[in-house]
Design an enzyme around this catalytic site. Structure first.
Site, short mmCIF file in Angstrom:
data_model
loop_
_atom_site.label_atom_id
_atom_site.label_comp_id
_atom_site.label_asym_id
_atom_site.label_seq_id
_atom_site.Cartn_x
_atom_site.Cartn_y
_atom_site.Cartn_z
N LYS A 102 1.02 -1.49 -0.01
CA LYS A 102 -0.28 0.04 -0.07
C LYS A 102 0.72 1.15 0.01
CE LYS A 102 -3.75 -2.21 2.55
NZ LYS A 102 -4.11 -2.40 3.71
N ASN A 148 1.29 3.36 11.39
CA ASN A 148 0.80 5.16 11.49
C ASN A 148 0.63 5.54 12.36
OD1 ASN A 148 1.47 5.11 8.21
ND2 ASN A 148 0.60 3.23 8.26
N ASP A 182 -10.79 0.07 6.15
CA ASP A 182 -8.89 -0.49 6.31
C ASP A 182 -9.32 1.24 7.26
OD1 ASP A 182 -6.30 -1.65 6.64
OD2 ASP A 182 -6.18 -1.32 3.98
N SER A 190 -6.84 -5.62 7.77
CA SER A 190 -6.01 -6.72 7.70
C SER A 190 -5.05 -6.36 8.67
CB SER A 190 -5.87 -7.60 6.50
OG SER A 190 -5.13 -6.40 5.94
N LYS A 225 -5.87 5.91 3.48
CA LYS A 225 -6.41 5.78 5.18
C LYS A 225 -4.98 5.66 6.17
CE LYS A 225 -4.06 1.67 4.71
NZ LYS A 225 -3.28 0.55 6.44
N VAL A 244 7.81 0.12 8.49
CA VAL A 244 7.30 0.93 7.62
C VAL A 244 6.08 1.88 7.61
CG1 VAL A 244 7.59 2.22 5.78
CG2 VAL A 244 8.77 0.56 5.76
N THR A 272 -7.21 1.37 11.16
CA THR A 272 -6.29 1.44 11.30
C THR A 272 -5.50 3.08 11.68
OG1 THR A 272 -5.87 1.48 8.50
CG2 THR A 272 -3.86 2.80 9.95
N ALA A 320 -1.31 -7.28 10.37
CA ALA A 320 -0.22 -9.34 10.09
C ALA A 320 -0.74 -10.23 10.89
CB ALA A 320 1.15 -8.96 9.41
N GLU A 361 4.06 4.11 6.17
CA GLU A 361 4.11 4.21 4.54
C GLU A 361 3.11 5.57 4.58
OE1 GLU A 361 5.22 2.56 1.89
OE2 GLU A 361 5.27 0.83 2.01
N GLY A 417 -7.40 -3.86 2.26
CA GLY A 417 -8.77 -3.94 3.27
C GLY A 417 -8.24 -4.13 4.55
#
Length: 331
Positions: A105, A254, A242, A136, A189, A277, A246, A138, A279, A134
């Site tokens: 992403k 983030n 998402d 998710s 997002k 990371v 998030t 990890a 993003e 979507g």
């Protein structure tokens, strides 16, 4: 079926674990040879998913060219900033026609291309790209907790193939042809999640958080539609779903970064302590560039870009958003 996963961070490892559980042989390609050796010996990715055993079907390797050359399908889980260079190196080994699943992403810095666009430019001819996106985390996928995501592609057969091959007892996929909407939602997002973290870090309360997430969704939708996406896509898993995850989940990198910014830490200090990371840091500027090119107003993204660049204090950015001219509510 042999499905190679390129990128052995938390998301790539979780997807490799899932695919192995549903019957695939999965070479898991790590850039670091020592890391690949440690995973193979310990049957665990201790750096990114400690305490979770890799299924027998996951085969950690440093030889990515060999792994992708023998794959029926490839899952791309390399961070956006490293995607083009690594893909250039591996493209000669990839067989034409191989389905490539983009699990990354973000936007490419400078060009501000979506990841499927970068992949399409560098892959051999005839390789369909399917975007997986979507809500998710990890670790939850790795732990086999129920997860619903989207497979997006203009090639309907490739999208259906990914749906069938990824499907599992705890992993469900919905298909769409709106690649633009799905990828803009997945990238944008992260910027809103940083802003949500700032709200939490400043202690601004639940009212502010609800307002931010709602108006953030409106911004995401405006930009996606201006770029050719569909409004209903942003109301689905790869947009609203998402975004909510998030902006609120404790595992969101983030969101964590935004909290620390709100508490007064510098961006450099925060990033220095993060292995994975975030993003959204690299995406904010690109989101603004895309918006400017289409004449789309994106006030939350604009203020977050100022905060991330050190031009504005988080509280000043909040005040700037609150004091904007009042309007009719619409997307």
């Amino acid at each position: 079926m042999t499905t190679s996963v390129v990128g052995a961070g938390s998301w790539g490892t979780a997807l490799a674990m899932h695919l192995a559980r549903v019957g695939h042989v999965v070479p898991l390609c790590a850039r670091d040879a020592a890391m690949a050796a440690r995973m193979a010996a310990a049957r665990e990715n201790a750096e990114y998913l400690p305490g979770l055993r890799l299924p027998d079907g996951v085969l950690p390797t440093h030889d990515a060219a060999d792994a992708v050359g023998g794959a029926s399908m490839i899952v791309w889980a390399v961070p956006s900033h490293g995607t083009r260079a690594m893909l250039k190196a591996l493209a000669p080994a990839i067989r034409p026609g191989t389905i490539v699943v983009s699990a990354t992403k973000g936007l490419e810095r400078g060009t501000w291309l979506r990841m499927s666009e970068v992949l399409a430019q560098e892959l051999p001819p005839g390789c369909p790209v399917v975007v997986l996106s979507g809500p998710s985390f990890a670790e939850e996928v790795a732990r086999e907790l129920p997860t619903a995501v989207v497979s997006a592609a203009t090639d309907a057969d490739a999208s259906l193939h990914v749906q069938e091959e990824f499907r599992g007892r705890f992993f469900r996929l919905y298909a769409t042809d709106d690649v633009v909407g799905v990828e803009i939602g997945g990238a944008y997002k992260n910027v809103i999640a940083i802003a949500a973290g700032v709200v939490e870090g400043l202690g601004l309360g639940h009212n502010a958080m609800a307002g931010l997430v709602t108006r953030g969704l409106a911004e995401m939708t405006r930009l996606a539609v201006a770029l050719g996406g569909r409004q209903e896509t942003l109301a689905g898993l790869s947009g609203l779903g998402d975004l909510v995850l998030t902006c609120t989940g404790a595992a969101s990198r983030n969101h964590h970064l935004g909290i620390e910014l709100g508490r007064g830490r510098s961006l450099a200090d925060i990033l220095g302590g993060m292995r994975m990371v975030a993003e959204g840091v690299n995406t904010a500027e690109g989101i603004l560039a895309l918006g400017a090119a289409r004449g789309v107003e994106l006030p939350i993204a604009e203020q977050m870009a100022h905060v991330l660049a050190g031009r504005t204090h988080p509280m000043a950015a909040t005040e700037a958003l609150m004091l904007r001219p009042q309007k009719q509510e619409r997307a």
